[in-house]
Scaffold this motif. Structure first.
Motif, PDB file in Angstrom:
ATOM      1  N   GLU A 125      35.718  33.429  37.394  1.00 54.22           N
ATOM      2  CA  GLU A 125      36.472  34.137  38.428  1.00 54.22           C
ATOM      3  C   GLU A 125      36.403  33.339  39.728  1.00 54.22           C
ATOM      4  N   ARG A 179      35.649  30.760  31.300  1.00 47.77           N
ATOM      5  CA  ARG A 179      36.589  31.139  32.359  1.00 47.77           C
ATOM      6  C   ARG A 179      35.798  31.734  33.522  1.00 47.77           C
ATOM      7  N   THR A 202      39.914  31.459  35.920  1.00 46.14           N
ATOM      8  CA  THR A 202      40.895  32.338  35.293  1.00 46.14           C
ATOM      9  C   THR A 202      42.257  32.080  35.931  1.00 46.14           C
TER      10      THR A 202
END
Length: 343
Positions: A130, A128, A117
């Motif tokens: 983290e 995406r 992200t």
């Protein structure tokens, strides 16, 4: 999506980083992809300067230049490159976290686009992730993790392959003749650090160390880019057996010259990672940065950091104005470390 089990002939585009050291560290990802995706073909989209480094990585099948200046948007260039890549890749891994870096895979309509992200990349990436800075506490781990299933990447306990750049022995012989390098054992010195002066050991310390090493029978090779010419002069001027090669060699030449050095003394810089990747013993100096985050990826290294209360600060310029983290790290320490590491 969690399944990244490779198939024979799978085509993978990696959007590479914009720094020399990061590109060397990215080889850990390329190696991982070759193991996890047997028979895959890897293309790397990166600035043109990186092509000589990519050419020394046997895992890279194709280097694709993205000639967009640092900080420039380059919409037309990105569109042209995307059109040339359309239909050629099944899977893209985007290493930088900027939104611009994800544009080309998106415009090329690569079906699977993976990255962390970052800046407004909601639509540009199909997967995406983290960024867990605790588990992925090193740049190289972050790169490698993007080539793994998300569940495995989250654990952070996966193996990290060591970079290894190929050396051109013929080119090395040519360089030694061209620059009149001698037969003494060589010590490389890299006084530059593109990030900023808070990572740069004082030039007078490099000079004092060089004088002592020459008296002990070594040859000094100062390596760096055109910006480092003056620094190279400060170290080598009027010093026998010291050669300022800054601005006189290409990046590929540095790979070969560093492979021929017994040891190198270097700031935390791109050339530090190059030296590590050719197997030369690295005497690595850390000021504002941390060896925990961007270590030389080799067991053949000695780390020099004072770990003061004000460091690492990760600043380009010392916020306190004194750079004690470097000023208090004296040449005598490096001289002793070189002696200890000498076979």
């Amino acid at each position: 999506m969690d399944d990244v089990t490779g198939t024979s002939g799978e085509t993978i585009l990696v959007v590479g980083p914009s720094w020399v050291g990061d590109m060397v560290m990215a080889q850990g990802l390329f190696k991982t992809l070759k193991v996890r995706h047997p028979g895959c073909r890897i293309g790397v989209l990166a600035p043109a300067w990186s092509q000589p480094i990519l050419a020394r990585m046997k895992e890279v099948d194709e280097a694709i230049a993205l000639d967009v200046g640092h900080g420039q948007f380059g919409w037309g260039t990105r569109r042209r490159v995307a059109r040339s890549l359309a239909g050629r890749f099944e899977h893209a891994i985007v290493l930088p976290r900027s939104w611009k870096s994800a544009l080309v895979p998106f415009l090329a309509r690569i079906p699977r686009r993976v990255g962390f992200t970052g800046e407004q990349r909601l639509l540009l990436l199909t997967e995406r992730r983290e960024l867990d800075r605790t588990r992925l506490d090193q740049t190289v781990k972050r790169f490698v993790s993007l080539g793994l299933p998300a569940s495995e990447a989250r654990r952070g306990d996966f193996p990290v392959p060591t970079p290894r750049l190929e050396v051109d022995r013929h080119n090395l012989a040519t360089l030694k003749a061209t620059h009149a390098l001698g037969e003494r054992p060589a010590i490389g010195m890299m006084p530059g650090a593109e990030y900023g002066p808070a990572k740069q050991w004082p030039l007078e310390y490099f000079r004092r160390l060089a004088e002592g090493l020459v008296s002990e029978g070594y040859e000094i090779r100062v390596l760096g880019g055109p910006k480092d010419v003056a620094a190279g002069d400060a170290i080598s001027d009027d010093l026998d057996h010291a050669h300022n090669l800054c601005g006189k060699t290409r990046l590929a030449d540095a790979v070969d010259l560093l492979s021929d050095c017994r040891q190198v003394v270097t700031n935390d810089s791109g050339l530090m990672h190059v030296a590590a990747a050719v197997g030369t013993h690295v005497q690595a100096i850390y000021g504002s940065s941390s060896p925990l985050y961007t270590p030389p990826l080799t067991e053949n290294a000695s780390i020099h950091t004072l770990a003061l209360t004000c460091s690492p600060c990760f600043k380009r310029h010392c916020p306190l104005g004194h750079t004690h983290c470097l000023q208090q790290l004296k040449p005598e320490r490096l001289d002793q470390a070189i002696r200890l590491a000498t076979p």
